[in-house]
Design an enzyme around this catalytic site. Structure first.
Site, PDB file in Angstrom:
ATOM      1  N   LYS A 146       0.878  -1.184   0.000  1.00 27.89           N
ATOM      2  CA  LYS A 146       0.000   0.000   0.000  1.00 27.89           C
ATOM      3  C   LYS A 146       0.904   1.219   0.000  1.00 27.89           C
ATOM      4  CE  LYS A 146      -1.877   2.991   2.001  1.00 27.89           C
ATOM      5  NZ  LYS A 146      -1.677   4.433   1.656  1.00 27.89           N
ATOM      6  N   GLY A 155       2.173   4.272  13.289  1.00 28.88           N
ATOM      7  CA  GLY A 155       2.895   3.052  13.675  1.00 28.88           C
ATOM      8  C   GLY A 155       2.227   2.359  14.853  1.00 28.88           C
ATOM      9  N   GLU A 207      10.598  15.400  15.812  1.00 30.89           N
ATOM     10  CA  GLU A 207      10.926  15.214  14.397  1.00 30.89           C
ATOM     11  C   GLU A 207      10.194  16.283  13.579  1.00 30.89           C
ATOM     12  OE1 GLU A 207       9.397  11.753  12.074  1.00 30.89           O
ATOM     13  OE2 GLU A 207      11.506  11.457  11.613  1.00 30.89           O
ATOM     14  N   GLU A 264       9.293   1.298  11.337  1.00 32.60           N
ATOM     15  CA  GLU A 264      10.406   2.205  11.103  1.00 32.60           C
ATOM     16  C   GLU A 264       9.813   3.605  11.123  1.00 32.60           C
ATOM     17  OE1 GLU A 264      12.598   4.481  10.302  1.00 32.60           O
ATOM     18  OE2 GLU A 264      12.592   3.985   8.167  1.00 32.60           O
ATOM     19  N   GLY A 306       6.700   5.118   8.570  1.00 28.72           N
ATOM     20  CA  GLY A 306       5.898   6.338   8.599  1.00 28.72           C
ATOM     21  C   GLY A 306       5.908   6.972   9.972  1.00 28.72           C
ATOM     22  N   SER A 307       4.784   7.594  10.326  1.00 27.97           N
ATOM     23  CA  SER A 307       4.724   8.370  11.560  1.00 27.97           C
ATOM     24  C   SER A 307       4.571   7.482  12.792  1.00 27.97           C
ATOM     25  CB  SER A 307       3.545   9.344  11.484  1.00 27.97           C
ATOM     26  OG  SER A 307       2.336   8.614  11.371  1.00 27.97           O
ATOM     27  N   CYS A 345      13.816   9.631   7.279  1.00 32.30           N
ATOM     28  CA  CYS A 345      13.692   9.093   8.640  1.00 32.30           C
ATOM     29  C   CYS A 345      15.016   9.207   9.368  1.00 32.30           C
ATOM     30  CB  CYS A 345      13.198   7.657   8.603  1.00 32.30           C
ATOM     31  SG  CYS A 345      13.984   6.661   7.345  1.00 32.30           S
TER      32      CYS A 345
HETATM   33  P1  NAI Z   1       1.744   8.506   7.843  1.00 31.55           P
HETATM   34  O1  NAI Z   1       2.327   7.656   8.909  1.00 31.55           O
HETATM   35  O2  NAI Z   1       0.351   9.002   8.025  1.00 31.55           O
HETATM   36  O3  NAI Z   1       1.778   7.742   6.418  1.00 31.55           O
HETATM   37  C1  NAI Z   1       2.642   6.678   6.087  1.00 31.55           C
HETATM   38  C2  NAI Z   1       1.847   5.563   5.414  1.00 31.55           C
HETATM   39  O4  NAI Z   1       0.880   5.067   6.333  1.00 31.55           O
HETATM   40  C3  NAI Z   1       1.067   6.011   4.177  1.00 31.55           C
HETATM   41  O5  NAI Z   1       1.050   4.965   3.225  1.00 31.55           O
HETATM   42  C4  NAI Z   1      -0.334   6.202   4.728  1.00 31.55           C
HETATM   43  O6  NAI Z   1      -1.335   6.042   3.751  1.00 31.55           O
HETATM   44  C5  NAI Z   1      -0.405   5.088   5.742  1.00 31.55           C
HETATM   45  N1  NAI Z   1      -1.419   5.294   6.789  1.00 31.55           N
HETATM   46  C6  NAI Z   1      -1.857   6.461   7.312  1.00 31.55           C
HETATM   47  N2  NAI Z   1      -2.803   6.236   8.235  1.00 31.55           N
HETATM   48  C7  NAI Z   1      -2.971   4.889   8.304  1.00 31.55           C
HETATM   49  C8  NAI Z   1      -3.805   4.043   9.083  1.00 31.55           C
HETATM   50  N3  NAI Z   1      -4.677   4.528   9.959  1.00 31.55           N
HETATM   51  N4  NAI Z   1      -3.699   2.700   8.909  1.00 31.55           N
HETATM   52  C9  NAI Z   1      -2.834   2.191   8.016  1.00 31.55           C
HETATM   53  N5  NAI Z   1      -2.034   2.940   7.255  1.00 31.55           N
HETATM   54  C10 NAI Z   1      -2.086   4.283   7.392  1.00 31.55           C
HETATM   55  O7  NAI Z   1       2.740   9.720   7.636  1.00 31.55           O
HETATM   56  P2  NAI Z   1       2.441  11.132   6.924  1.00 31.55           P
HETATM   57  O8  NAI Z   1       1.091  11.609   7.334  1.00 31.55           O
HETATM   58  O9  NAI Z   1       2.723  10.982   5.494  1.00 31.55           O
HETATM   59  O10 NAI Z   1       3.562  12.073   7.571  1.00 31.55           O
HETATM   60  C11 NAI Z   1       3.400  12.571   8.908  1.00 31.55           C
HETATM   61  C12 NAI Z   1       4.727  12.574   9.636  1.00 31.55           C
HETATM   62  O11 NAI Z   1       5.172  11.241   9.793  1.00 31.55           O
HETATM   63  C13 NAI Z   1       5.874  13.272   8.922  1.00 31.55           C
HETATM   64  O12 NAI Z   1       5.874  14.638   9.164  1.00 31.55           O
HETATM   65  C14 NAI Z   1       7.068  12.586   9.529  1.00 31.55           C
HETATM   66  O13 NAI Z   1       7.390  13.160  10.775  1.00 31.55           O
HETATM   67  C15 NAI Z   1       6.596  11.171   9.749  1.00 31.55           C
HETATM   68  N6  NAI Z   1       7.005  10.296   8.643  1.00 31.55           N
HETATM   69  C16 NAI Z   1       8.102   9.488   8.829  1.00 31.55           C
HETATM   70  C17 NAI Z   1       8.569   8.730   7.786  1.00 31.55           C
HETATM   71  C18 NAI Z   1       9.763   7.875   7.942  1.00 31.55           C
HETATM   72  O14 NAI Z   1      10.489   7.656   6.980  1.00 31.55           O
HETATM   73  N7  NAI Z   1       9.998   7.303   9.103  1.00 31.55           N
HETATM   74  C19 NAI Z   1       7.939   8.737   6.468  1.00 31.55           C
HETATM   75  C20 NAI Z   1       6.761   9.580   6.385  1.00 31.55           C
HETATM   76  C21 NAI Z   1       6.338  10.318   7.453  1.00 31.55           C
END
Ligand code: NAI
Ligand code: MG
Length: 484
Positions: free
Chosen positions: A180, A238, A386, A255, A233-234, A289
């Site tokens: 996804k 997570g 972050e 991660e 992701g966030s 990250c």
């Molecule tokens: P996010 O954690 O919301 O999105 C990452 C992935 O999770 C996307 O594919 C999203 O569609 C999916 N997702 C979102 N909500 C979900 C749920 N309830 N159940 C299952 N999957 C879900 O991150 P977002 O909103 O893009 O960015 C927010 C913050 O997260 C950023 O500002 C950053 O601090 C952090 N982040 C960290 C990353 C890393 O590489 N560790 C990558 C992206 C974001």
């Protein structure tokens, strides 16, 4: 590249080697971060599409894909790696448009994807169990087996690298993957699906369902037939993923980012440290990250590091991805707002230097100037949270003990580096740092296909990359035979 050049149907899901319209009949707009303009529409996958993908993945495990030898699986991955190499420039341009990455970075990501596929293609038939001495009259051995269907929920910041390290390792071990991608950027995931099809990967071994996190993502995380979930992701999402996985008692790899420090000691070679100090903060516009957002400097060399970093910051140029400057735009208007909110919370701090957004950057693009803050207290919000933007803070320390205390003084622990010529200090501090990776006299944001990667604390748990990932994507069976 224009949209007419897309060689796959971006409005579709990829299930069992077929491009299929999402069940919802609904679509999402994808934006070009460099211009703020819509690029195209993508599928708004739903729980129904996820169900179909998981079903097809299970079917693949029970048929063609599940019957392959490890060497045959490896050959598919190697072939995919070869195809990625042939398409590096096309993939790089696609990613630049979709994510806003400067072309050089996007190209590096495409090459890294090829490297992951080559690495895991070569490793597939080299993972084996062991024999264990046990009671008289027994022979005991272990087998490494796939979990089954694996779910991969990935973000928008490094789609190609994260696909390579997680889907690549999962396929090498014989799992069938449902991916996804993020709603903000998913073209390279779809291009990757098409490459898998072109390589002849058996139907159902890889499925890609674009869509919203709370819809397709949540459905994948909670699906009872998914036997392992890897998420990048966030922190907040997570935790949701881990909770969903717990309800099915399946393992997760999380991660979740960090607040990674670089420690600069008085005996460091500052000139060789400098490019790493700055690049690790602004690479991918800080949306990494493993970005290094905290620079900890011994007070005796603090002014020198400050001056030299400030000089580099003043030369940084930000603009459209295709201009291939030091940094591109942020991923979205939302991310730009988040970064501006952090900058506002730093209003009490001294700005040492800022980079510049080039004058002809489109005004609707999501640009923010790289910003270096000076003499920041280690407890300040900007030194604790972050930001995920091109922002670094400089913090002074007195001695080794205080350096470690500050470095370990956040809730994260992903990457750290030690800049010093003193071997004993390097070894001592490498042990004391609470961090999944420690670099000595270098800093490895991103790369390092061979190097196990993952965090402690809020940075998550489980390891991807390197050989280690293959253990996470497999389940160990112990066979104890009594034969006397
Ligand atoms: P996010 O954690 O919301 O999105 C990452 C992935 O999770 C996307 O594919 C999203 O569609 C999916 N997702 C979102 N909500 C979900 C749920 N309830 N159940 C299952 N999957 C879900 O991150 P977002 O909103 O893009 O960015 C927010 C913050 O997260 C950023 O500002 C950053 O601090 C952090 N982040 C960290 C990353 C890393 O590489 N560790 C990558 C992206 C974001
Ligand atoms: Mg989110």
């Amino acid at each position: 590249m224009t949209l007419n050049d897309l060689w796959f149907d971006a409005t579709c899901c990829f299930i069992a080697n077929e491009w299929v319209t999402p069940d919802s009949g609904r679509f999402l707009d994808l934006h070009n971060p460099s211009t703020g303009l819509a690029i195209c529409q993508i599928a708004r996958g739903s729980a129904t599409d996820i169900n179909r993908a998981v079903e097809q993945a299970q079917k693949a495990l029970d048929s063609d894909w599940g019957r392959l030898s490890a060497a045959e699986r490896g050959r598919f991955l190697s072939r995919m790696g070869q195809l990625v190499r042939e398409k590096v420039d096309t993939l790089a341009r696609l990613e630049s448009i979709d994510v806003g990455k400067p072309l050089t970075q996007a190209r590096a990501d495409a090459v890294a994807l090829a490297r992951y596929l080559e690495f895991y293609g070569g490793a597939a038939d080299k993972v084996h169990g062991s024999t264990i001495p046990y009671l008289e009259g027994y022979t005991v051995y272990t087998l490494r087996e796939p979990h089954g269907v694996t779910g991969h929920i990935i973000p928008w910041n490094y789609p190609m690298q994260i696909i390579g390290r997680s889907v690549g390792a999962a396929l090498a071990m014989g799992n069938a993957a449902v991916l996804k991608p993020a709603e903000e950027a998913c073209l390279s995931a779809l291009a990757f699906a098409d490459i898998a099809r072109e390589a002849g990967l058996p139907a159902g071994a890889l499925n890609v369902i674009p869509g919203l996190g709370q819809e397709a993502g949540a459905a994948l995380a909670a699906h009872p037939a998914v036997r392992h979930i890897s998420f990048t992701g966030s922190v907040s999402v997570g935790k949701l993923i881990q909770t969903a996985a717990a309800s099915n008692a399946v393992p997760v790899t999380l991660e979740l980012g960090g607040k990674s420090p670089q420690l600069v000691f008085a005996d460091a070679n500052i000139d060789s440290a400098l490019p790493f100090l700055v690049n690790a903060g602004i690479q991918n516009t800080g949306q990494t990250c493993s970005a290094s957002s905290r620079i900890l400097v011994h007070r005796t060399v603090y002014d020198e590091v400050l001056d030299k970093m400030a000089e580099r910051y003043c030369a940084l140029r930000v603009g459209p991805a295709m201009n291939d400057l030091d940094a591109g735009p942020l991923i979205s208007a939302r991310q730009k707002t988040t970064v501006h909110e952090f900058l506002a919370r730093g209003a009490d701090l001294h700005i040492a230097a800022q980079g510049k957004i080039i004058s002809d950057a489109p005004s609707a693009g999501y640009y923010v100037a790289p910003t270096l803050f000076d003499q920041v207290d280690s407890q300040h919000t900007l030194a604790q949270e972050e930001i995920f933007g091109p922002v670094q803070v400089l913090i002074a320390f007195e001695d080794d003990e205080q350096a470690i205390q500050i470095a370990n003084g956040t809730n994260y622990g992903l990457v750290a580096s030690i800049w010093s010529r003193d071997g004993a200090r390097q070894m001592r501090l490498a042990k004391q740092l609470r961090s999944g990776q420690v670099f000595i006299n270098n800093y490895g944001a991103g790369g390092g296909v061979e190097l196990p990667f993952g965090g402690t604390g809020l940075s998550g748990h489980g390891r991807e990359k390197g050989f280690e990932a293959l253990y996470g994507f497999s389940s160990l069976k112990t066979v104890a035979a009594k034969h006397d």
